[in-house]
Design a protein around this motif. Structure first.
Motif, PDB file in Angstrom:
ATOM      1  N   PHE A 277       0.827  -1.201   0.000  1.00  0.00           N
ATOM      2  CA  PHE A 277       0.000   0.000   0.000  1.00  0.00           C
ATOM      3  C   PHE A 277       0.866   1.258   0.000  1.00  0.00           C
ATOM      4  N   GLU A 278       1.943   1.253   0.764  1.00  0.00           N
ATOM      5  CA  GLU A 278       2.822   2.423   0.780  1.00  0.00           C
ATOM      6  C   GLU A 278       3.489   2.622  -0.580  1.00  0.00           C
ATOM      7  N   ALA A 279       3.784   1.529  -1.273  1.00  0.00           N
ATOM      8  CA  ALA A 279       4.338   1.656  -2.626  1.00  0.00           C
ATOM      9  C   ALA A 279       3.300   2.235  -3.580  1.00  0.00           C
ATOM     10  N   ILE A 280       2.045   1.868  -3.403  1.00  0.00           N
ATOM     11  CA  ILE A 280       0.967   2.458  -4.199  1.00  0.00           C
ATOM     12  C   ILE A 280       0.883   3.953  -3.931  1.00  0.00           C
ATOM     13  N   MET A 281       0.868   4.329  -2.657  1.00  0.00           N
ATOM     14  CA  MET A 281       0.741   5.738  -2.295  1.00  0.00           C
ATOM     15  C   MET A 281       1.945   6.551  -2.753  1.00  0.00           C
ATOM     16  N   SER A 282       3.132   5.945  -2.705  1.00  0.00           N
ATOM     17  CA  SER A 282       4.329   6.637  -3.175  1.00  0.00           C
ATOM     18  C   SER A 282       4.215   6.967  -4.663  1.00  0.00           C
ATOM     19  N   GLY A 283       3.688   6.016  -5.444  1.00  0.00           N
ATOM     20  CA  GLY A 283       3.492   6.270  -6.872  1.00  0.00           C
ATOM     21  C   GLY A 283       2.446   7.323  -7.134  1.00  0.00           C
ATOM     22  N   GLY A 288       1.854  13.276  -8.773  1.00  0.00           N
ATOM     23  CA  GLY A 288       1.067  14.467  -8.502  1.00  0.00           C
ATOM     24  C   GLY A 288      -0.420  14.206  -8.439  1.00  0.00           C
ATOM     25  N   LEU A 289      -0.802  12.941  -8.272  1.00  0.00           N
ATOM     26  CA  LEU A 289      -2.215  12.590  -8.140  1.00  0.00           C
ATOM     27  C   LEU A 289      -2.663  12.775  -6.686  1.00  0.00           C
ATOM     28  N   ARG A 290      -3.956  12.741  -6.461  1.00  0.00           N
ATOM     29  CA  ARG A 290      -4.512  12.871  -5.108  1.00  0.00           C
ATOM     30  C   ARG A 290      -5.536  11.773  -4.862  1.00  0.00           C
ATOM     31  N   CYS A 291      -5.674  11.403  -3.611  1.00  0.00           N
ATOM     32  CA  CYS A 291      -6.675  10.416  -3.216  1.00  0.00           C
ATOM     33  C   CYS A 291      -7.894  11.115  -2.628  1.00  0.00           C
ATOM     34  N   LEU A 292      -9.001  10.409  -2.631  1.00  0.00           N
ATOM     35  CA  LEU A 292     -10.237  10.940  -2.056  1.00  0.00           C
ATOM     36  C   LEU A 292     -10.081  11.194  -0.561  1.00  0.00           C
ATOM     37  N   LEU A 293      -9.342  10.327   0.130  1.00  0.00           N
ATOM     38  CA  LEU A 293      -9.186  10.399   1.577  1.00  0.00           C
ATOM     39  C   LEU A 293      -7.745  10.710   1.952  1.00  0.00           C
ATOM     40  N   SER A 294      -7.567  11.191   3.172  1.00  0.00           N
ATOM     41  CA  SER A 294      -6.217  11.327   3.710  1.00  0.00           C
ATOM     42  C   SER A 294      -5.715   9.943   4.118  1.00  0.00           C
ATOM     43  N   ARG A 295      -4.401   9.809   4.222  1.00  0.00           N
ATOM     44  CA  ARG A 295      -3.818   8.514   4.616  1.00  0.00           C
ATOM     45  C   ARG A 295      -4.342   8.073   5.969  1.00  0.00           C
ATOM     46  N   GLU A 296      -4.573   9.022   6.878  1.00  0.00           N
ATOM     47  CA  GLU A 296      -5.027   8.686   8.220  1.00  0.00           C
ATOM     48  C   GLU A 296      -6.434   8.078   8.222  1.00  0.00           C
ATOM     49  N   MET A 298      -7.623   6.068   5.872  1.00  0.00           N
ATOM     50  CA  MET A 298      -7.673   4.827   5.107  1.00  0.00           C
ATOM     51  C   MET A 298      -7.331   3.613   5.953  1.00  0.00           C
ATOM     52  N   ALA A 299      -7.904   2.477   5.574  1.00  0.00           N
ATOM     53  CA  ALA A 299      -7.558   1.214   6.219  1.00  0.00           C
ATOM     54  C   ALA A 299      -6.174   0.732   5.828  1.00  0.00           C
ATOM     55  N   GLY A 300      -5.655   1.227   4.700  1.00  0.00           N
ATOM     56  CA  GLY A 300      -4.348   0.789   4.227  1.00  0.00           C
ATOM     57  C   GLY A 300      -4.411  -0.371   3.269  1.00  0.00           C
ATOM     58  N   LEU A 301      -5.560  -0.516   2.588  1.00  0.00           N
ATOM     59  CA  LEU A 301      -5.725  -1.603   1.631  1.00  0.00           C
ATOM     60  C   LEU A 301      -6.252  -1.145   0.281  1.00  0.00           C
ATOM     61  N   VAL A 302      -7.020  -0.075   0.241  1.00  0.00           N
ATOM     62  CA  VAL A 302      -7.589   0.438  -1.012  1.00  0.00           C
ATOM     63  C   VAL A 302      -7.362   1.946  -1.077  1.00  0.00           C
ATOM     64  N   ALA A 303      -6.828   2.403  -2.202  1.00  0.00           N
ATOM     65  CA  ALA A 303      -6.690   3.835  -2.468  1.00  0.00           C
ATOM     66  C   ALA A 303      -7.657   4.218  -3.582  1.00  0.00           C
ATOM     67  N   ALA A 304      -8.542   5.166  -3.281  1.00  0.00           N
ATOM     68  CA  ALA A 304      -9.434   5.723  -4.301  1.00  0.00           C
ATOM     69  C   ALA A 304      -8.764   6.987  -4.835  1.00  0.00           C
ATOM     70  N   VAL A 305      -8.247   6.901  -6.053  1.00  0.00           N
ATOM     71  CA  VAL A 305      -7.447   7.969  -6.640  1.00  0.00           C
ATOM     72  C   VAL A 305      -8.348   8.851  -7.496  1.00  0.00           C
ATOM     73  N   LEU A 306      -8.342  10.136  -7.206  1.00  0.00           N
ATOM     74  CA  LEU A 306      -9.174  11.078  -7.956  1.00  0.00           C
ATOM     75  C   LEU A 306      -8.696  11.197  -9.394  1.00  0.00           C
ATOM     76  N   TYR A 307      -9.634  11.308 -10.310  1.00  0.00           N
ATOM     77  CA  TYR A 307      -9.258  11.554 -11.700  1.00  0.00           C
ATOM     78  C   TYR A 307      -8.494  12.873 -11.796  1.00  0.00           C
ATOM     79  N   PRO A 308      -7.437  12.902 -12.588  1.00  0.00           N
ATOM     80  CA  PRO A 308      -6.715  14.164 -12.769  1.00  0.00           C
ATOM     81  C   PRO A 308      -7.563  15.178 -13.546  1.00  0.00           C
ATOM     82  N   LEU A 369      -1.696  14.188 -19.921  1.00  0.00           N
ATOM     83  CA  LEU A 369      -0.895  14.982 -19.005  1.00  0.00           C
ATOM     84  C   LEU A 369      -1.472  14.869 -17.605  1.00  0.00           C
ATOM     85  N   ILE A 370      -0.584  14.685 -16.644  1.00  0.00           N
ATOM     86  CA  ILE A 370      -1.001  14.638 -15.250  1.00  0.00           C
ATOM     87  C   ILE A 370      -0.100  15.590 -14.465  1.00  0.00           C
ATOM     88  N   PRO A 371      -0.671  16.442 -13.605  1.00  0.00           N
ATOM     89  CA  PRO A 371       0.164  17.366 -12.821  1.00  0.00           C
ATOM     90  C   PRO A 371       1.282  16.622 -12.097  1.00  0.00           C
TER      91      PRO A 371
END
Length: 378
Positions: A277-283, A288-296, A298-308, A369-371
């Protein structure tokens, strides 16, 4: 035994399996009423209790043929006494599914409605329980699989018990990954299925619950014939068999997956999911992408990544590019457009590094293009 082409599934289940789990399904044909097969199922049940740290004298594991949603159905339709209401903590599409099950059966229920980015507070939950003394069951989703939100199941269970209600937890997307202790976490019932944390094949769902409460449910209204918890429990206790035909090959795969679970060990397995999961979040962050939730949150198993915010972004084209190269990503189910990356299954950080290389190639090849990523992707 020949090598099977490996796909890295970053969707939140079914998850990537080992070849040994896949090949465990290739067994001589057997009638599931044979004592030999009953022994396989009994061992699976005992192993599931060990994963949940559930004492066998107080808890039972009840097996059903079906997906994780069947486990939700079984618990809700079977465990609500007459003249009692269920309280559903609803902050995502999977807890909304629990509400839909209640509506389908005409079950009396209340909903603690929350935004998909918020977990329940003690104050809000206690207010509901105090105001409605007829609540007999409090239902929580451990991890909302659409967003990755972690709900405070121990807090919920403590309050449910303080007000005389059962605590029922959907652990479909956390079981056998995030360590679970049913007594410590004040869980009366939880459910999951074979194809996620257990890293087995699809087709088996199971409920782990208090024997006394299952036996008490015999006198409750029977709202389903197939999906009745007491019927399945009592039949297995008496005969060692499922009341209806079990998923035979999935049982053998799950027996092997459980052997592999204990060989890896609870702590080591959770550590592996965490580093994935940390490798996912590092990528995510490096692009320059963002997730719907803060890391705190999250359960640490699924990342919901916002569309750029790029008009050239096309999830389906990126999905197809990655899929053709052995990586599966998954569309979101949140109010804001997202795609999901899950740290489930028989994968490790090398798989995530390879995935991000392919993902960046997709951006370059498709001209997106992604920020924060444009310079690297081109």
């Amino acid at each position: 035994m020949h090598e099977i082409q490996r796909h890295v599934l970053l969707n939140p289940g079914p998850a990537t399996t080992t070849d040994t789990v896949k090949w465990a399904q290739v067994v001589p044909d057997i009638c599931p009423r044979e004592a030999e097969f009953s022994g396989v199922m009994r061992q699976i049940g005992a192993d599931l209790l060990r994963i949940a740290h559930a004492p066998a004298e107080e808890y039972a594991a009840v097996l059903f043929c079906g997906s994780g949603s069947l486990g939700m159905d079984v618990c809700l339709n079977s465990l609500l006494p007459e003249k009692k209401r269920a309280l559903i903590i609803c902050n995502g599409v999977f807890s909304e599914r629990a509400v839909e099950i209640c509506r389908a059966y005409g079950l009396p229920h209340l909903v603690l409605e929350l935004p998909e980015t918020e977990a329940p507070t003690a104050a809000a939950l206690e207010q509901m329980l105090r105001a409605h003394p007829d609540i007999g069951l409090v239902y929580t989703t451990h991890q909302e699989t659409a967003s990755g939100l972690l709900n405070p199941i121990r807090l919920v269970g403590e309050l449910a018990h303080r007000y005389g209600a059962l605590s029922v937890v959907d652990t479909t997307s956390t079981f056998a990954m995030l360590p679970l202790h049913v007594l410590r976490d004040h869980i009366d019932f939880c459910m999951s299925s074979s194809q996620k944390g257990l890293m087995s094949t699809s087709g088996l769902t199971f409920i782990i619950g208090r024997r006394a409460a299952i036996e008490a449910s015999q006198s409750y209204p029977q709202r389903s014939y197939y999906a009745n918890l007491y019927r399945q429990y009592s039949y297995f206790e008496a005969t060692g068999q499922m009341h209806f035909t079990p998923p035979v090959q999935t049982m053998y795969a799950t027996a092997q997956a459980l052997r592999e679970y204990f060989a890896e060990g609870e702590a080591a397995k959770w550590a592996r999911h965490t580093r994935v999961f940390e490798a996912i979040m590092s990528g995510v962050e490096s692009l320059g992408l963002r997730c719907l939730l803060s890391r705190e949150q999250m359960a640490g198993l699924v990342a919901a990544v916002l569309y750029p915010q790029d008009p050239r972004w096309d999830f389906q084209r990126v999905h197809d590019y990655c899929y053709a190269r052995g990586f599966t990503i998954y569309a979101g189910k949140t109010a804001q457009p997202t795609f999901r990356l899950a740290a489930m299954g028989a994968i490790d950080t090398a798989d995530i590094s390879a995935f991000w290389r392919v993902f960046r190639e997709a951006l370059a090849e498709l001209g997106m293009l992604i920020p924060g990523a444009a310079a690297d992707a081109r």
